[in-house]
Design an enzyme around this catalytic site. Structure first.
Site, short mmCIF file in Angstrom:
data_model
loop_
_atom_site.label_atom_id
_atom_site.label_comp_id
_atom_site.label_asym_id
_atom_site.label_seq_id
_atom_site.Cartn_x
_atom_site.Cartn_y
_atom_site.Cartn_z
N HIS A 64 0.84 -1.22 0.00
CA HIS A 64 0.00 0.00 0.00
C HIS A 64 0.87 1.26 0.00
CE1 HIS A 64 -3.89 -2.07 0.88
NE2 HIS A 64 -3.09 -2.96 1.39
N ASN A 137 -10.32 -2.74 2.70
CA ASN A 137 -10.09 -2.67 1.26
C ASN A 137 -11.39 -2.36 0.55
OD1 ASN A 137 -7.33 -3.18 1.11
ND2 ASN A 137 -7.58 -5.39 0.99
N TYR A 344 0.89 -4.17 12.30
CA TYR A 344 0.91 -2.77 11.86
C TYR A 344 1.71 -1.86 12.78
CZ TYR A 344 -2.28 -3.93 8.14
OH TYR A 344 -2.82 -4.47 7.01
C1 HEM Z 1 -0.90 -1.68 4.95
C2 HEM Z 1 0.59 -5.92 6.71
C3 HEM Z 1 -3.63 -7.95 5.51
C4 HEM Z 1 -5.31 -3.59 4.28
C5 HEM Z 1 -0.12 -2.67 5.48
C6 HEM Z 1 1.23 -2.50 5.94
C7 HEM Z 1 1.64 -3.68 6.44
C8 HEM Z 1 0.58 -4.61 6.29
C9 HEM Z 1 2.99 -3.99 7.08
C10 HEM Z 1 2.03 -1.20 5.87
C11 HEM Z 1 1.73 -0.39 7.09
C12 HEM Z 1 2.54 0.88 7.14
O1 HEM Z 1 3.76 0.81 6.95
O2 HEM Z 1 1.94 1.97 7.40
C13 HEM Z 1 -0.43 -6.83 6.57
C14 HEM Z 1 -0.41 -8.19 7.05
C15 HEM Z 1 -1.59 -8.77 6.70
C16 HEM Z 1 -2.37 -7.75 6.01
C17 HEM Z 1 0.75 -8.82 7.81
C18 HEM Z 1 -2.10 -10.16 6.94
C19 HEM Z 1 -1.83 -10.84 8.03
C20 HEM Z 1 -4.48 -6.95 5.09
C21 HEM Z 1 -5.88 -7.10 4.82
C22 HEM Z 1 -6.35 -5.86 4.48
C23 HEM Z 1 -5.24 -4.94 4.53
C24 HEM Z 1 -6.65 -8.40 4.95
C25 HEM Z 1 -7.74 -5.44 4.12
C26 HEM Z 1 -8.82 -6.07 4.48
C27 HEM Z 1 -4.25 -2.72 4.36
C28 HEM Z 1 -4.37 -1.31 4.03
C29 HEM Z 1 -3.10 -0.76 4.23
C30 HEM Z 1 -2.24 -1.84 4.67
C31 HEM Z 1 -5.61 -0.60 3.54
C32 HEM Z 1 -2.69 0.68 3.99
C33 HEM Z 1 -2.87 1.50 5.24
C34 HEM Z 1 -2.63 2.95 4.92
O3 HEM Z 1 -3.44 3.53 4.17
O4 HEM Z 1 -1.63 3.50 5.38
N1 HEM Z 1 -0.49 -3.98 5.68
N2 HEM Z 1 -1.62 -6.60 5.93
N3 HEM Z 1 -4.11 -5.63 4.90
N4 HEM Z 1 -2.97 -3.00 4.75
FE1 HEM Z 1 -2.31 -4.78 5.34
#
Ligand code: HEM
Ligand code: NDP
Length: 491
Positions: A64, A137, A344
């Site tokens: 993202h 999402n 996160y």
């Molecule tokens: C961002 C991990 C599953 C939606 C991120 C980030 C990480 C991460 C490390 C970056 C955060 C940052 O540096 O600010 C994971 C892991 C998951 C997972 C380990 C599964 C175990 C999901 C799922 C969704 C999702 C299932 C949606 C239903 C998002 C969104 C962002 C994000 C929208 C962006 C947040 C922003 O706008 O700054 N994720 N994620 N992720 N993730 Fe996940």
């Protein structure tokens, strides 16, 4: 004339200063030994500029990375006080400030806004009892039902480590080995896989979260944010002609022009009793709760009405976390969500530092009082501005130092009876019915787009991978399988 925030004295705003506030005599030329001579070591202002410039970047989000965000307002239109003590969900008409960041998932910061990719939909609700982040999402489900697979999945969808190019073989090889991805990959390859702009996407919590009320009763909840602009999408061919920054531009310009985008906010609610008896595992992130079983209940409106002033300070430093929960809103046994509750905050500490919640975009709008202290960029230590006790319990809590509030203790979470700690194989839970349901509600044109989009990538994969995918499409719907085979053969 403005005032110096420290001395209170009037300051001429046109005075250029170094970062220690001293006026700068010349910002165009370094000090040199003679008109044609080299620069000297006393050029500390030049060195400060270059050193600061070298540190302008923080690590981009590992997923993202590319995103756009703005501020807005959530207005509650239906009280949820029967279900939750969450203070911002009590009275109809209540308004809560929000910050919403949209994103693509796989590309780097300078990738295109028009990738075929899910769109992140992260909403920070600045409530009076802390920030609640709904980090969802534009899809109601996800590719996986266990967080242990997340790094492998992301590796397979990003660029090839040798060529640094998109890798359709890896994309489909992962899916061929993980039929649990079929529902989400069907959405991704459908017409909805490339939204026209961020204003034209729905947002979903995707996960099952929970509400709990004053009586200690818990309800399972899914959130749905339906775009009032309507779903609008692009074909792969149309997307290829769009400027990389088009969705960012669309969001900024529509808000600058007063054309505020908005979403109708709905929830689905399930009781604990219903969850125990439901034919579908309500905590499996690869599944929806069909509307016929759990209808949408409209609860509010979300409007975006203010752009950020500075992209880096606000959008780039925004730190959303599924663990940012508030009294009345809890997690669920969804094992993907459980993994995210830990992932996160760890990512933020790496990317922005231990005090990321002191950065204005992340800072709660309510007072923060705790006994955490110090660390890099600790603007103001909490608890009586840092001069009070730095340990707990203490004898001073009675005099106004922070103390616990037992009333906000979440009710106990039920566990399955006779549960054993073990590794349970969940790979063969039904991976196909809901992908088939989706296929069957598609129009003829949507089905055609879906199979063509699949064939574009799948035709570049090896035959074993193609065969494994054909079996999955067959199991979802025999017509789906037949058409994908035909489309791949015709490539
Ligand atoms: C961002 C991990 C599953 C939606 C991120 C980030 C990480 C991460 C490390 C970056 C955060 C940052 O540096 O600010 C994971 C892991 C998951 C997972 C380990 C599964 C175990 C999901 C799922 C969704 C999702 C299932 C949606 C239903 C998002 C969104 C962002 C994000 C929208 C962006 C947040 C922003 O706008 O700054 N994720 N994620 N992720 N993730 Fe996940
Ligand atoms: P319904 O007919 O009651 O609902 C279908 C939903 O599908 C609508 O919410 C519609 O959203 C959405 N939809 C239509 N086309 C697409 C597409 N190409 N990609 C993603 N979503 C689409 O049926 P069910 O509740 O029984 O669900 C049937 C299937 O619909 C599910 O298997 C799932 O794939 C999909 N779906 C279900 C949702 C749910 O929470 N039950 C939510 C979203 C999708 P819209 O109003 O925005 O057009």
């Amino acid at each position: 004339m403005s005032k110096c925030p420290f001395s209170g004295k009037a300051v001429n705003p046109t005075t250029l200063t170094s970062s220690n506030g001293a006026p700068v005599a010349d910002d165009n030329q370094s000090r040199t030994a003679g008109p044609r001579g080299p620069v000297t070591f006393d050029n500390h202002y030049l060195f400060e500029k270059l050193a600061h410039f070298n540190r302008e970047r923080i690590p981009e989000r590992v997923v993202h990375a590319r995103g756009s965000a703005s501020y807005g307002t959530f207005t509650l239109t239906k009280s949820l006080s029967d279900y939750t003590i969450a203070d911002f969900l009590q009275k109809e008409g209540q308004k809560t400030d929000v910050f919403l960041r949209f994103s693509t998932v796989g590309g780097g910061q300078d990738s295109s806004d028009y990738a075929r990719d899910p769109r992140g939909f992260s909403v920070k609700f600045y409530t009076e009892q802390g920030n609640w982040d709904m980090v969802g999402n534009n899809t109601p489900v996800f590719f996986l039902r266990d967080g242990i697979k997340f790094p492998d999945f992301i590796h397979s969808q990003k660029k090839n480590p040798r060529t640094n190019l998109p890798d359709p073989q890896a994309v489909y090889e992962f899916w061929a080995n993980n039929p649990q991805s079929l529902h989400q990959s069907t959405i991704l390859m459908s017409d909805r896989g490339i939204p026209l702009s961020y204003r034209h996407v729905n947002g979903y919590s995707s996960h099952t979260l929970s509400f709990w009320n004053n009586a200690g009763e818990r309800y399972w909840v899914k959130w749905h944010f339906k775009t009032n602009q309507g779903i609008k999408t692009l074909t792969s061919e149309e997307a290829a002609k769009m400027p990389a920054y088009g969705a960012q531009q669309d969001l900024v310009e529509s808000i600058d022009n007063g054309d505020f985008p908005s979403w109708t906010v709905n929830v689905q609610i399930m009781t604990e009793e219903e969850a125990r008896n439901y034919r579908i595992n309500p905590f499996d992130l690869t599944k929806v709760w069909p509307h016929s079983d759990f209808p949408l209940i409209e609860v509010g409106q979300l409007e975006l009405n203010r752009n950020v002033d500075n992209y880096f300070a606000e959008t780039e430093q925004a730190a959303f976390a599924p663990s940012n929960l508030v009294p009345g809103i809890g997690a669920s046994p969804d094992r993907m969500l459980q993994a995210r509750l830990i992932a996160y905050q760890d990512a933020h500490r790496y990317r922005i530092g231990a005090n990321y919640n002191q950065i204005p975009v992340n800072a709660p709008r309510c007072p923060v009082h705790n006994y955490q202290r110090d660390g890099a960029f600790a603007g103001v230590n909490p608890a009586l501005a840092g001069s009070g006790a730095n340990f707990y319990p203490n004898n001073r809590a009675r005099l106004g130092e922070p103390a616990e509030i037992p009333e906000v203790q979440e009710p106990p979470m039920p566990l399955e009876q006779d549960a054993w700690l073990d590794i349970y194989d969940n790979r063969d839970e039904d991976n196909y019915s809901q992908a088939g349901d989706l296929y069957r509600i598609m129009s003829e044109d949507q089905k055609q787009q879906l199979v063509n989009n699949i064939a574009d990538g799948l035709s570049q994969a090896t035959q074993d991978v193609q065969e494994a995918m054909f079996v999955q499409y067959d199991l979802a719907d025999s017509d789906y399988g037949a058409r994908v085979r035909e489309a791949v053969a015709s490539k």
